[in-house]
Design a protein around this motif. Structure first.
Motif, mmCIF file in Angstrom:
data_model
loop_
_atom_site.group_PDB
_atom_site.id
_atom_site.type_symbol
_atom_site.label_atom_id
_atom_site.label_comp_id
_atom_site.label_asym_id
_atom_site.label_seq_id
_atom_site.Cartn_x
_atom_site.Cartn_y
_atom_site.Cartn_z
ATOM 1 N N THR A 24 0.838 -1.194 0.000
ATOM 2 C CA THR A 24 0.000 0.000 0.000
ATOM 3 C C THR A 24 0.875 1.247 0.000
ATOM 4 O O THR A 24 1.765 1.388 0.846
ATOM 5 N N ALA A 25 0.632 2.130 -0.955
ATOM 6 C CA ALA A 25 1.355 3.400 -1.058
ATOM 7 C C ALA A 25 0.515 4.359 -1.888
ATOM 8 O O ALA A 25 -0.200 3.948 -2.804
ATOM 9 N N ARG A 29 -3.413 0.030 -3.419
ATOM 10 C CA ARG A 29 -2.814 -1.285 -3.162
ATOM 11 C C ARG A 29 -2.178 -1.745 -4.462
ATOM 12 O O ARG A 29 -2.848 -1.948 -5.469
ATOM 13 N N TRP A 30 -0.850 -1.883 -4.442
ATOM 14 C CA TRP A 30 -0.064 -2.179 -5.643
ATOM 15 C C TRP A 30 0.321 -3.651 -5.701
ATOM 16 O O TRP A 30 0.639 -4.262 -4.677
ATOM 17 N N VAL A 32 3.384 -5.776 -6.871
ATOM 18 C CA VAL A 32 4.806 -5.550 -7.135
ATOM 19 C C VAL A 32 5.513 -6.898 -7.171
ATOM 20 O O VAL A 32 5.163 -7.820 -6.415
ATOM 21 N N LEU A 70 6.377 -3.450 -11.340
ATOM 22 C CA LEU A 70 5.093 -3.113 -10.724
ATOM 23 C C LEU A 70 3.997 -3.049 -11.762
ATOM 24 O O LEU A 70 4.254 -2.884 -12.951
ATOM 25 N N THR A 78 -3.164 -3.835 -9.583
ATOM 26 C CA THR A 78 -3.062 -2.609 -8.784
ATOM 27 C C THR A 78 -4.384 -1.847 -8.847
ATOM 28 O O THR A 78 -5.048 -1.810 -9.884
ATOM 29 N N SER A 94 2.924 8.924 -7.931
ATOM 30 C CA SER A 94 2.441 7.716 -7.268
ATOM 31 C C SER A 94 3.492 6.621 -7.263
ATOM 32 O O SER A 94 3.712 5.949 -6.246
ATOM 33 N N LEU A 98 5.529 4.772 -4.072
ATOM 34 C CA LEU A 98 5.701 3.332 -3.912
ATOM 35 C C LEU A 98 7.172 2.982 -3.687
ATOM 36 O O LEU A 98 7.509 2.193 -2.797
ATOM 37 N N THR A 101 8.217 3.785 -0.217
ATOM 38 C CA THR A 101 7.721 2.795 0.730
ATOM 39 C C THR A 101 8.578 1.525 0.702
ATOM 40 O O THR A 101 8.850 0.912 1.742
#
Length: 300
Positions: A24-25, A29-30, A32, A70, A78, A94, A98, A101
């Motif tokens: 999460t960033a 919610r990604w 990766v 990603l 995502t 964005s 990420l 993070t």
């Protein structure tokens, strides 16, 4: 209501699934994938693709790098943000959130198609500082001016009509549609690759993200700022690319004379999927060229 791919269904046999995680960033919610050890190498896919685009390239690069790939906002697995967050600067911001993070600091960054534009925007804004940005058939030049306004307005209109992404996804549910779209890129990829693209484009959220990028993309400021780029730019061009005319690389180099052009004969827009070993070797060579020569007392 949106329709998005699910990890339990569409992701059940996702390429390099063992390297996947969800993070999460920037309020999203990604999905990766992180593989390998060594300096960080960042991979960003293009419009309407996802991490599957690197399915064969990622394992090759993971032998020498910690590879970070990603799914862009709204793509693959995502979250889909609001349309206003699908602009080039917003997407760059964005992705940068990420990376922060994840504590990722790429020494090398490679982007395919629109992914190359995102990387360049990030580098120009000081969000990443790689040795080089590698543009793989990068989408860096706007449509011809006389058509740009029409395409932008048309895409904006389409993305605001809620039934359009669903309609396009429904039509794409026929695998033959995906085959034709991919064939039109000038590339010939394997059957698994076709199936993975078809698996995604039958979902309206994935299609809506692609349309949203088209509606909000403005490359003019990027080209204006390009002479300020501090890292090296390598423009990798598939000679048979039918999506991005190979001649566009020369227009980019006219803005940044230090840019290097590398042409891959016989390959199309998805060159990295057609010949992953060729692209892996090229990225390793670019990285090697960027490293300083050893001092005399270190040389053996």
């Amino acid at each position: 209501m949106g329709d998005r791919p699910t990890w339990d269904r569409e992701g059940r046999d996702w390429p390099n699934r063992e390297h996947s995680r969800f993070v999460t960033a920037a309020g999203l919610r990604w999905h990766v994938q992180i593989a390998g050890d060594g300096p960080d190498l960042l991979l960003i896919h293009g419009t309407a693709a996802a991490t599957h685009s690197w399915r064969d390239l990622l394992p090759l690069l993971a032998r020498r790098f910690r590879v970070v790939a990603l799914d862009l906002p709204g793509h693959g697995f995502t979250d889909l943000p609001s349309t206003s967050r699908l602009t080039l600067p917003a997407m760059a911001q964005s992705v940068a959130a990420l990376l922060q993070t994840l504590n990722v600091h790429p020494v090398l960054a490679a982007g395919h198609s629109a992914g190359a534009a995102i990387l360049l925007r990030m580098a120009l804004d000081g969000r990443i500082a790689p040795e080089a940005v590698v543009s793989l058939n990068g989408a860096l030049i706007p449509f011809a001016e006389k058509h740009a306004a029409f395409f932008s307005k048309a895409a904006r209109m389409l993305v605001t009509l809620p039934f359009v992404p669903s309609l396009m996804a429904w039509r794409a549910s026929n695998r033959a549609v995906a085959e034709r779209l991919l064939r039109d890129t000038g590339s010939r990829i394997d059957a698994r690759g076709v199936d993975l693209y078809a698996r995604l484009i039958r979902h309206s959220d994935h299609v809506a993200a692609a349309l949203g990028m088209m509606a909000n993309w403005d490359l003019v400021p990027l080209l204006r700022d390009l002479p300020r780029l501090r890292c090296r730019l390598v423009l990798v061009v598939g000679a048979s690319d039918r999506t991005i005319p190979p001649a566009q690389a020369e227009k980019v180099r006219a803005r940044l004379p230090s840019a290097r052009i590398v042409t891959l004969p016989g390959l199309g827009h998805l060159a990295h999927e057609e010949r992953p070993q060729v692209v892996a070797d090229l990225l390793l060579d670019i990285h090697a060229q960027a490293r300083p020569a050893p001092a005399l007392d270190e040389a053996s």
